[in-house]
Write a protein that holds these residues in place. Structure first.
Motif, PDB file in Angstrom:
ATOM      1  N   LEU A  52       0.855  -1.201   0.169  1.00  0.00           N
ATOM      2  CA  LEU A  52       0.066  -0.011  -0.040  1.00  0.00           C
ATOM      3  C   LEU A  52       0.829   1.334  -0.103  1.00  0.00           C
ATOM      4  O   LEU A  52       0.426   2.245  -0.589  1.00  0.00           O
ATOM      5  N   GLU A  53       2.118   1.325   0.771  1.00  0.00           N
ATOM      6  CA  GLU A  53       2.876   2.333   1.051  1.00  0.00           C
ATOM      7  C   GLU A  53       4.001   2.602  -0.205  1.00  0.00           C
ATOM      8  O   GLU A  53       4.635   3.654   0.037  1.00  0.00           O
ATOM      9  N   TYR A  54       4.251   1.504  -0.867  1.00  0.00           N
ATOM     10  CA  TYR A  54       5.361   1.719  -1.926  1.00  0.00           C
ATOM     11  C   TYR A  54       5.225   2.794  -2.862  1.00  0.00           C
ATOM     12  O   TYR A  54       6.164   3.578  -2.936  1.00  0.00           O
ATOM     13  N   LYS A  71       5.216   2.561 -10.886  1.00  0.00           N
ATOM     14  CA  LYS A  71       4.202   2.869 -11.873  1.00  0.00           C
ATOM     15  C   LYS A  71       3.290   1.361 -11.768  1.00  0.00           C
ATOM     16  O   LYS A  71       2.148   1.732 -12.149  1.00  0.00           O
ATOM     17  N   TYR A  72       3.700   0.401 -11.708  1.00  0.00           N
ATOM     18  CA  TYR A  72       2.970  -0.934 -11.584  1.00  0.00           C
ATOM     19  C   TYR A  72       2.047  -0.901 -10.539  1.00  0.00           C
ATOM     20  O   TYR A  72       0.864  -1.471 -10.554  1.00  0.00           O
ATOM     21  N   LEU A  73       2.651  -0.631  -9.090  1.00  0.00           N
ATOM     22  CA  LEU A  73       1.901  -0.795  -7.935  1.00  0.00           C
ATOM     23  C   LEU A  73       0.927   0.485  -7.976  1.00  0.00           C
ATOM     24  O   LEU A  73      -0.111   0.304  -7.032  1.00  0.00           O
ATOM     25  N   VAL A  79      -7.017   1.509  -7.678  1.00  0.00           N
ATOM     26  CA  VAL A  79      -8.173   0.880  -7.747  1.00  0.00           C
ATOM     27  C   VAL A  79      -8.901   0.834  -6.481  1.00  0.00           C
ATOM     28  O   VAL A  79      -9.954   0.781  -6.292  1.00  0.00           O
ATOM     29  N   LEU A  80      -8.069   0.826  -5.270  1.00  0.00           N
ATOM     30  CA  LEU A  80      -8.531   0.689  -4.088  1.00  0.00           C
ATOM     31  C   LEU A  80      -9.366   2.046  -3.486  1.00  0.00           C
ATOM     32  O   LEU A  80     -10.118   2.184  -2.655  1.00  0.00           O
ATOM     33  N   GLY A  81      -9.309   3.156  -4.301  1.00  0.00           N
ATOM     34  CA  GLY A  81     -10.008   4.338  -4.174  1.00  0.00           C
ATOM     35  C   GLY A  81     -10.003   4.968  -2.906  1.00  0.00           C
ATOM     36  O   GLY A  81      -8.764   5.421  -2.696  1.00  0.00           O
ATOM     37  N   PRO A  82     -10.919   5.137  -2.042  1.00  0.00           N
ATOM     38  CA  PRO A  82     -10.763   6.071  -0.782  1.00  0.00           C
ATOM     39  C   PRO A  82      -9.728   5.370   0.190  1.00  0.00           C
ATOM     40  O   PRO A  82      -9.413   5.864   0.921  1.00  0.00           O
ATOM     41  N   GLN A 130      -4.104  14.737   0.665  1.00  0.00           N
ATOM     42  CA  GLN A 130      -4.714  13.554  -0.072  1.00  0.00           C
ATOM     43  C   GLN A 130      -3.586  12.841  -1.080  1.00  0.00           C
ATOM     44  O   GLN A 130      -2.858  13.639  -1.500  1.00  0.00           O
ATOM     45  N   TRP A 131      -3.968  11.466  -1.112  1.00  0.00           N
ATOM     46  CA  TRP A 131      -2.839  10.846  -1.965  1.00  0.00           C
ATOM     47  C   TRP A 131      -3.249  11.117  -3.493  1.00  0.00           C
ATOM     48  O   TRP A 131      -4.508  10.764  -3.839  1.00  0.00           O
ATOM     49  N   THR A 132      -2.201  11.528  -4.266  1.00  0.00           N
ATOM     50  CA  THR A 132      -2.649  11.623  -5.563  1.00  0.00           C
ATOM     51  C   THR A 132      -1.411  10.856  -6.415  1.00  0.00           C
ATOM     52  O   THR A 132      -0.114  10.900  -6.199  1.00  0.00           O
ATOM     53  N   PRO A 133      -1.628  10.064  -7.510  1.00  0.00           N
ATOM     54  CA  PRO A 133      -0.776   9.256  -8.083  1.00  0.00           C
ATOM     55  C   PRO A 133       0.375  10.395  -9.054  1.00  0.00           C
ATOM     56  O   PRO A 133      -0.112  11.391  -9.443  1.00  0.00           O
ATOM     57  N   ILE A 134       1.513   9.935  -9.060  1.00  0.00           N
ATOM     58  CA  ILE A 134       2.505  10.532  -9.633  1.00  0.00           C
ATOM     59  C   ILE A 134       2.138  10.103 -11.208  1.00  0.00           C
ATOM     60  O   ILE A 134       2.524   9.050 -11.504  1.00  0.00           O
ATOM     61  N   GLU A 135       1.620  10.983 -12.003  1.00  0.00           N
ATOM     62  CA  GLU A 135       1.464  10.662 -13.433  1.00  0.00           C
ATOM     63  C   GLU A 135       2.833  11.157 -14.299  1.00  0.00           C
ATOM     64  O   GLU A 135       3.430  12.012 -14.259  1.00  0.00           O
ATOM     65  N   SER A 136       3.222  10.048 -15.113  1.00  0.00           N
ATOM     66  CA  SER A 136       4.541   9.810 -15.691  1.00  0.00           C
ATOM     67  C   SER A 136       4.231  10.841 -17.073  1.00  0.00           C
ATOM     68  O   SER A 136       3.117  10.521 -17.878  1.00  0.00           O
ATOM     69  N   LYS A 137       4.892  11.763 -17.299  1.00  0.00           N
ATOM     70  CA  LYS A 137       4.608  12.599 -18.476  1.00  0.00           C
ATOM     71  C   LYS A 137       5.554  12.040 -19.709  1.00  0.00           C
ATOM     72  O   LYS A 137       6.469  11.420 -19.544  1.00  0.00           O
ATOM     73  N   PRO A 138       4.798  12.091 -20.935  1.00  0.00           N
ATOM     74  CA  PRO A 138       5.665  11.436 -22.009  1.00  0.00           C
ATOM     75  C   PRO A 138       6.868  12.131 -22.115  1.00  0.00           C
ATOM     76  O   PRO A 138       6.952  13.467 -22.417  1.00  0.00           O
ATOM     77  N   LYS A 139       7.866  11.454 -22.468  1.00  0.00           N
ATOM     78  CA  LYS A 139       9.094  12.147 -22.738  1.00  0.00           C
ATOM     79  C   LYS A 139       9.237  12.744 -24.273  1.00  0.00           C
ATOM     80  O   LYS A 139       8.942  12.102 -25.061  1.00  0.00           O
TER      81      LYS A 139
END
Length: 194
Positions: A52-54, A71-73, A79-82, A130-139
């Motif tokens: 969960l924390e990785y 990026k895989y985790l 998907v776990l949402g809240p 709140q947790w927001t994912p790191i979105e990888s930008k296209p290089k």
């Protein structure tokens, strides 16, 4: 001074807590302690906490460095949402996971660390994080022809920038007049043939 982003600290603390829980659980289970079932629980809880924390959350300001393979985790955690985004839920979840592991000496340190992580998550939630994912930008690949404007005119080593300044028009005209014609040698040269 800037605001402290508590979630970043809580994430690191919780990840370390999960690893400590796993280690304590392995010691308790392998050592066949009297309550070794709590050790087995600690291994499972530690693995869940680590998964969960990785993935690190994105910081509000500045850049965030992804962990290797995050990026895989991140997809799984999204998907776990809240359960993953809301830090109030994470604080309660970590505190709940820590309680059963507290009944065994080998897992007591992991329990204490996870309780501290839970309190830091509670503080982060209180500050509106709140947790927001790191979105990888296209290089973007730079085009080879577009990046090189003009090759350097003089080879290295080059003099410092101050010495490379172009002379003004007056200095250029004066140097052209001096270097344009024949020069006189200030030292008298005598040619003697013996």
């Amino acid at each position: 001074m800037g605001q402290i982003e508590w979630a970043m600290w809580a994430n690191e603390q919780a990840l370390a807590s999960g690893l400590i829980l796993i280690t304590g659980g392995i010691v308790a289970t392998a050592g066949q302690f009297t309550k070794w079932g709590f050790g087995a629980y600690s291994i499972a809880a530690g693995v869940f906490v680590c998964l969960l924390e990785y993935p690190r959350g994105k910081r509000r300001k500045g850049s965030t460095m992804e962990r290797c393979g995050q990026k895989y985790l991140t997809r799984v955690v999204k998907v776990l949402g809240p359960l993953s985004k809301n830090y109030y839920v994470r604080a309660v979840l970590h505190l709940g996971l820590a309680v059963p592991a507290g009944f065994l000496l080998a897992t007591l340190l992991g329990t204490a660390c996870l309780a501290i992580a839970s309190s830091i998550y509670l503080l982060a939630a209180f500050h509106g994080e709140q947790w927001t994912p790191i979105e990888s930008k296209p290089k973007e690949r730079p085009q080879v022809g577009g990046t090189i404007k003009q090759p350097p005119s003089n080879p290295p080593p080059r003099p410092p920038a101050e010495a490379r300044k172009k002379p003004s028009e007056e200095e250029a005209a004066a140097s052209a007049a001096v270097s344009g014609g024949p020069q006189e040698n200030p030292v008298l040269v005598v040619d003697e043939v013996v």
